[in-house]
Design a protein around this motif. Structure first.
Motif, mmCIF file in Angstrom:
data_model
loop_
_atom_site.group_PDB
_atom_site.id
_atom_site.type_symbol
_atom_site.label_atom_id
_atom_site.label_comp_id
_atom_site.label_asym_id
_atom_site.label_seq_id
_atom_site.Cartn_x
_atom_site.Cartn_y
_atom_site.Cartn_z
ATOM 1 N N PHE A 137 106.814 -9.159 -1.597
ATOM 2 C CA PHE A 137 106.416 -10.467 -2.116
ATOM 3 C C PHE A 137 104.966 -10.440 -2.591
ATOM 4 O O PHE A 137 104.638 -10.903 -3.683
ATOM 5 N N ARG A 138 104.101 -9.869 -1.757
ATOM 6 C CA ARG A 138 102.697 -9.767 -2.170
ATOM 7 C C ARG A 138 102.573 -9.001 -3.478
ATOM 8 O O ARG A 138 101.785 -9.369 -4.345
ATOM 9 N N ARG A 139 103.354 -7.937 -3.597
ATOM 10 C CA ARG A 139 103.262 -7.137 -4.800
ATOM 11 C C ARG A 139 103.802 -7.881 -6.026
ATOM 12 O O ARG A 139 103.450 -7.563 -7.153
ATOM 13 N N LEU A 140 104.669 -8.872 -5.756
ATOM 14 C CA LEU A 140 105.120 -9.726 -6.853
ATOM 15 C C LEU A 140 104.030 -10.700 -7.279
ATOM 16 O O LEU A 140 103.859 -10.995 -8.454
ATOM 17 N N VAL A 141 103.318 -11.242 -6.281
ATOM 18 C CA VAL A 141 102.412 -12.353 -6.574
ATOM 19 C C VAL A 141 101.078 -11.861 -7.132
ATOM 20 O O VAL A 141 100.465 -12.539 -7.955
ATOM 21 N N TYR A 142 100.643 -10.671 -6.699
ATOM 22 C CA TYR A 142 99.367 -10.167 -7.206
ATOM 23 C C TYR A 142 99.320 -10.157 -8.731
ATOM 24 O O TYR A 142 98.381 -10.689 -9.339
ATOM 25 N N PRO A 143 100.332 -9.543 -9.398
ATOM 26 C CA PRO A 143 100.267 -9.547 -10.867
ATOM 27 C C PRO A 143 100.315 -10.958 -11.431
ATOM 28 O O PRO A 143 99.724 -11.233 -12.470
ATOM 29 N N GLU A 144 101.014 -11.853 -10.732
ATOM 30 C CA GLU A 144 101.066 -13.250 -11.178
ATOM 31 C C GLU A 144 99.656 -13.830 -11.224
ATOM 32 O O GLU A 144 99.263 -14.471 -12.196
ATOM 33 N N ARG A 145 98.894 -13.591 -10.150
ATOM 34 C CA ARG A 145 97.519 -14.076 -10.098
ATOM 35 C C ARG A 145 96.703 -13.451 -11.222
ATOM 36 O O ARG A 145 95.956 -14.145 -11.927
ATOM 37 N N ASP A 146 96.870 -12.144 -11.413
ATOM 38 C CA ASP A 146 96.111 -11.472 -12.468
ATOM 39 C C ASP A 146 96.483 -12.019 -13.836
ATOM 40 O O ASP A 146 95.631 -12.172 -14.712
ATOM 41 N N LYS A 147 97.771 -12.323 -13.989
ATOM 42 C CA LYS A 147 98.228 -12.895 -15.260
ATOM 43 C C LYS A 147 97.499 -14.195 -15.549
ATOM 44 O O LYS A 147 96.983 -14.406 -16.654
ATOM 45 N N ILE A 156 96.642 -17.906 -5.237
ATOM 46 C CA ILE A 156 95.808 -17.335 -4.169
ATOM 47 C C ILE A 156 96.282 -17.818 -2.804
ATOM 48 O O ILE A 156 96.320 -17.064 -1.834
ATOM 49 N N GLN A 157 96.686 -19.096 -2.733
ATOM 50 C CA GLN A 157 97.192 -19.581 -1.446
ATOM 51 C C GLN A 157 98.465 -18.851 -1.037
ATOM 52 O O GLN A 157 98.668 -18.549 0.137
ATOM 53 N N ALA A 158 99.319 -18.581 -2.019
ATOM 54 C CA ALA A 158 100.552 -17.846 -1.699
ATOM 55 C C ALA A 158 100.200 -16.457 -1.178
ATOM 56 O O ALA A 158 100.802 -15.958 -0.219
ATOM 57 N N LEU A 159 99.197 -15.832 -1.783
ATOM 58 C CA LEU A 159 98.778 -14.510 -1.312
ATOM 59 C C LEU A 159 98.217 -14.586 0.105
ATOM 60 O O LEU A 159 98.507 -13.735 0.949
#
Lengths: 401, 401, 401, 401, 401
Positions: A257-267, A295-298
């Motif tokens: 999940f974290r690996r999914l959300v990181y690129p989302e944040r970068d996007k 960021i909160q999700a991360l």
């Protein structure tokens, strides 16, 4: 207006019970998804080759067209020409062209041509394992990839890809599945009072990204419940088999999940850095809000990961405690009875009082001939046991830990 | 002028005792707060939608107005119009409008309009789980979020949000609770000799941030005491049940604390980078001081985290030591008595001295017919035990580790 | 010219012995210092408020004045006016005003005024837990904080703060204690041949920083000796109680030492980046040297941290080995004697050779009536033991691991 | 042309055997080198003070002078003036002045003057524990420090410092030892066909750095062999004592090696960033190659560190396996014989068939009077053992794991 | 068109079975490859010296020449002059000169001269352990190194180097092996309809890089299958020997894979930063796609590393569980029979009912003379066993965990 797939909703509505955990199928840590993903990639093909995955669904086409006051909605499955005709007839409206299912290479290629999409982009759409990203093409059009998550009834994270192309007055979205998490947004568009309909069409792309992001929270909530359940399971007397597998499996899911959300944040960060002519300041205000959510999700995922690694520690320590308890039982029983057995063995010896010649051997076990020998031995043994029990009690071995 | 909520004060005044730890309710590692936070987020709503959390308190309105020489203070709960009237009548004063409780959407929306607040900002105020941050809006106004921490009587960190909006001559603060950690600041404002009243109104925003920061220290002190208590508990003979849970729980709290303070530090760093026209050099001098404090709080949290992970190591090692001790008792007792039992069993055998025909069988256990057989066996056994005890003594098994 | 406090010198001169470790008071991992530090911070006070810590020493004032050829030295405790008078009379000399002890708020405030110090800076001086830092004020004056370390006889790191203010022809230093690690520098100043006296007064500030840095090395050497001692203690047969506590405690100290030195390194890096008009290139050459020293101290601390974590691994493994040894003794003794006990029990059964009617029961234990029964049993048992011993020997259980 | 010191060569030629590991002296993890290094540093001295370490070797002076066609080589030990004279006579040649041993402060100070070296630099040369670094002085001269590694016969990394000063037509090198790893380079210089002699003198400095770097590889190869040996030792039946110490010790060495190489890499990176007038593009091409080598050495060290931490895991798991095996033997023997002992004890009871009055007590152990009693008991016991063996076999306890 | 070497293909086609794991040769963690690599490096040679590794294959030369419409393909092994002649005759075509095998230093040196290659570059080609990298030389020519991976039948990653030099109308590739993973690309070139033939020759260099990258996926898929197999093996009753070795070995391989791919990603990132005149925007579009693939491969490797470290946890916990089970069997059997043995020993004591004088001793074991003594003892013992079994059942020790 159910924002979650039904299984996820189910997983969230009922808290998982111990029975769920104990009864469900064996869990493997290893991630067949990842292997499958690795295998799907065709080796040595020309980049930009479009591969339709076997078993891809027949595409369904939906169109929502709106401006401040108008709204129409229609399904154009198998009627792609009608859809294009409608688009050309209504350049004044904003359109959401919503394609679900990839199973028709012919249609895909016609759309690529009609909407001016690059083969490499389309390859990213069809190769369903892209990280979230945003790309600018044709100077000011955007190609955005988001990943939609779901928590299945088997306590695993499932994720699907949502690909968006923006155009002057439309958003074109692709996804692999007929069901998705975007219904709440559709309802908002249908409403006459929605501010969404007053914003330019790029806001629709934002809104789609935002709904996907919002969706991370119920997924996380479901994971949170599951982690709590696992913690209780550790200390339950009839601990389910392969509990550690489950703990490590959910850890894997959280990491994924974290690996999914990181690129989302970068996007989103990349969108925030875009020049004014591509992304207006007004829209950036909204993306800034989305950035905070990412960021909160991360943070939450980080926090769950800590939880799970604490669970692993607890599991290991509990394993040690159970061993300790087994050993204590063995030690108490052995320590009490082994000396007693020696005593009773002692007086089971056959030293003879009289030798073959009939001489009395007075030193051979005179106790056996004492009138109170047996009671005395019983008393002595009782005292020994009492002393030992007292010793164990003082050590705290008799109380439960 | 109690700067701490009463429970935290209580938690700090009395050092927690072992009894506290042993007696209190079962502790779970998993963080229901985080799950609740994840769940509260509504999915698919229009961004900027204001949700009042069910159970939010009825807003109470307080106003403090001051300049170098004047000071007035009043509660305007349910009299919002009077408050606005007073503000308009006294543009020469500096005002602190202090809103506690969010439970009135109508009032919130009127304030948004009157004070020119953006719906996305207000959503951040009401959605009570924001990270500390600062945003500039309307060119030079600031929107600041701080997180106020508390250490509850249950040995957990509790945190509440303080949201500030600055205006030309006022600071508008929002928080969810009637009680807070700002009373010491209120007392300073009330004092005629306070330098605070001579500074521009932005200093009040600084002072609020600083009080919140100062408040991290008693929270940390309480955690420090608790960690010491946990260390003693590890070695206590009647170790409380689920002690590792407690250790891992406080670890989680410390990690969460760090995650609270990091954005606080970043917030202040962002303020220090603001241009002169938004933040004067004089005020930055104070913020630089606050920055040092934030870093010290982070250092302390880091140091506590190291402590707690050492506690985990100690716990695991102590578990091993206890097992070792159990095994030693078993081994000593068994090793002493099992050979003795063999010896006494040996002389309990029934080999016959005379066969059925009455022939003497002189090789069958002549010891049993020796006049000093029994005493000799007793002596031999005593020697064996003495040798074993000496062996154990040399190994250090008889002394307590 | 003893550069170390006497206790540290003592700790370094004699290597600590096992007896030291075994005999000293119980060691806690948790760091009361940190808690005390957290607690000292007053909550909600006006920033810049000067708090004299209860128990602070009465300030002693020392003055060293020198140029290439002249040198005078005097104590002005309780004669602050005389000191100021001397300073005004001798503007041509360079002065080191050396204040030890903070226990006189009145004096502190007069010095703040006379030397033009800011309350926030003075607060940093008195609040004795600052990280090392450097600040430029009044355009080109420096405020520097260093941390002086010491290794106490209890095997803990002790650290004190040295605060420096530079002026046109003086350095003003503050510290909390009467004894410090600066005597070697004082001796150098007193020497007529010291190059130090030819350098500008800023060199004195450098020299003070450098002495503090140099002082980290004997502290580290003492820690190194102590770590070696701990390693030997792990394998000693009479391992001291709570040895792991000691290991984890010194780990904590080393980590804290790193946290002390990091800001020191950053401070020097900041000095190296200062413009020429504040810090001359000649002085930067010396600071570059100091920078290398700071990095070497960090390397050493890093290396000690690795050592200590290896010690933890060794301790855990040794715990396992001891358990293993206990179990081996139990297994060998049990495995040898339990089968023997069975054999002797076998021939202790009372199966009757003759029933009540006097019939011979020839199948009931004819061995007991065999003339060589008993010797045969003894031989069989000896063989069994021999085989078992051979098995254990081949397994390597009889040799010491 | 042996590029390695003889002990290292020996260590590499023969693979270390188990006997080496078992037989060599006790190994401590803690690094006396580091402590000694920490202790050597004199406290409070004037920076730039030159300290000759007690026991430093008498300096030997070597000179190699060359250009494309000429080559002379001589030792000038105790004839420093002759060396300087030769240098002045031959400004057209390139010179390598090779100083080995520091034990003559007078000579050192004369060289400092003659070659224009700064006391702080010379302090770095003599204080033999510098990290690799490069400094520019006198506008375009370089001061470079490299660390030469060696793997000793005791399986430890030994490292020495090589300090270089460049001049217009010379390189001046200092090292502490008479033997070094530079002989291969000397041979290359002596060869008439060496391209080295055609390059400018700065290339010599490069070549020295590169030889040192190349030398890291045989050191690493020796470590690699040693790690393999340790792995075999873990599973060997007669595992050497304190094997974990050795594993952790070599880990420490590898970590130290990494800490040696990192600054080397940074040094080369700094050289690559130097302006053209200090370092020509042609030479940078060679340094870029050296940079790749440094990174490969770091990769290798990283890879060894992973290996060693896997060894630690294996060791711990093997310790668990050995315990498991011990317990299995105990359990099998006990589980088989304890029930049998009960059975034979049962029929060793003395319940009387006839009471004192001569009444028959028919319920008291009629089995003892049954004609086939004893054989029946033997059969029953054989069956019990067979069942137990089958159970253990099915569990896989009888096969070796 | 088999993109994989046959052994890898085999490894992928059949999933590895438990038998594979159990039957294959002993596995060492330590990486002889790395040691060999470290050893191969010659010490102290002139940089740029070309070393042909002993056993290098005789070079085979292949040439593919094409433009949009033409295509010829030929092997020129041992006919290098013909190849050069063909190149000079056809400057209008694009050429791929494909050299396999390094075993001819003479040929290599002629090619260096003919194609203008630098000795340092050629050294990188022949020293077969370079990290992936790209270098610009001669203003706009590229030197690129890629690493081709394979998963061998022994479950290890094998990697070979592919070195590319670009020229105005050719790509010159070097590799060590006759077989490679580039056949799919060759097939694409041969096809008349390939877009590849319309692109400039730099696209060929891209296509080669991309094929190598694509090839990482089947390698990863094979690793993924193997990891799953290892997980099953942990819980299998007849667990293969040295299973942990295998787990740690594959961990090492995955870590090594990551270390291969990281430089690949950096290489592509460097290409993306190249100026337009070296790398056209059109080609960068393709490299951007390759960049995404490299990142996905890294993600996958990261994910496998997490999996494997979870496997280590599982293995350790399973080891604990097996010990627990052994101890439980021992405890249950001992706890049941040791007290029973005491009881039967009790009634095996020989206390005499009548002394030598014939007096009745009524307190000595009257039970033995009770008519129901023996049955009563049997009943008591049965009850004791029943109680114990109930206790164990309630503890959950009788059920399988």
């Amino acid at each position: 207006m159910n924002p979650l797939s039904s299984t996820a909703q189910a997983a969230i509505n009922r808290s998982p019970t111990l029975a769920d955990i104990a009864g469900s199928v064996p869990v493997t840590i290893t991630d067949r998804e990842a292997t499958r993903q690795a295998r799907f990639q065709e080796v040595g093909q020309r980049p930009g080759t479009l591969n339709i995955r076997p078993g891809a669904l027949r595409p369904r086409l939906f169109l929502m067209s709106y401006d401040d006051t108008t709204f129409t909605e229609n399904e154009y499955t198998d009627h792609y020409e009608d859809l294009m005709a409608f688009l050309h007839e209504h350049p004044e409206l904003k359109h959401w062209i919503d394609v679900r299912g990839y199973g028709d290479l012919d249609l895909i290629e016609r759309m690529m041509q009609d909407f001016g999409l690059h083969p490499l982009q389309m390859e990213d759409v069809l190769n369903d394992y892209q990280r979230a990203k945003v790309e600018v093409f044709d100077d000011n059009r955007l190609f955005m990839v988001s990943r939609m998550t779901d928590f299945t009834a088997d306590f695993e994270i499932d994720d699907d890809q949502l690909s968006l192309f923006t155009g002057p007055n439309y958003v074109l979205s692709f996804q692999d599945d007929y069901n998705d998490c975007l219904d709440s947004l559709r309802t908002r568009i249908r409403s006459n009072f929605s501010t969404l309909r007053r914003h330019p069409v790029l806001y629709l792309a934002y809104a789609l990204t935002d709904v996907v992001l919002d969706h991370y929270y119920p997924t996380m909530a479901a994971i949170g419940d599951y982690i709590e359940e696992l913690e209780e399971a550790i200390f339950s007397p009839n601990r389910p088999r392969r509990l550690l597998n489950r703990i490590l499996r959910i850890k894997k899911d959280v990491v994924r999940f974290r690996r999914l959300v990181y690129p989302e944040r970068d996007k989103i960060a990349e969108i925030l850095r875009m020049p004014e002519e591509i992304m207006s300041e007004t829209l950036k205000l909204f993306y800034r809000d989305a950035y905070d959510h990412a960021i909160q999700a991360l943070d939450l995922a980080e926090s769950y990961r800590d939880n799970i690694s604490s669970l692993t520690d607890l599991y290991m320590s509990d394993q040690g405690n159970r061993m300790n308890e087994v050993m204590k039982v063995l030690t108490i029983i052995s320590t009490i009875f082994i000396p007693l057995s020696f005593v009773v063995g002692l007086y089971g010896m056959n030293f003879q009082r009289v030798d073959e010649q009939g001489h009395l051997l007075p030193h051979n076990m005179p106790e056996l001939y004492s009138p109170w020998g047996y009671p005395a031995v019983l008393v002595v043994m009782t005292l020994v046991v009492a002393m030992q029990l007292f010793y164990f009690y003082r050590k705290g071995w008799l109380t439960n830990r």
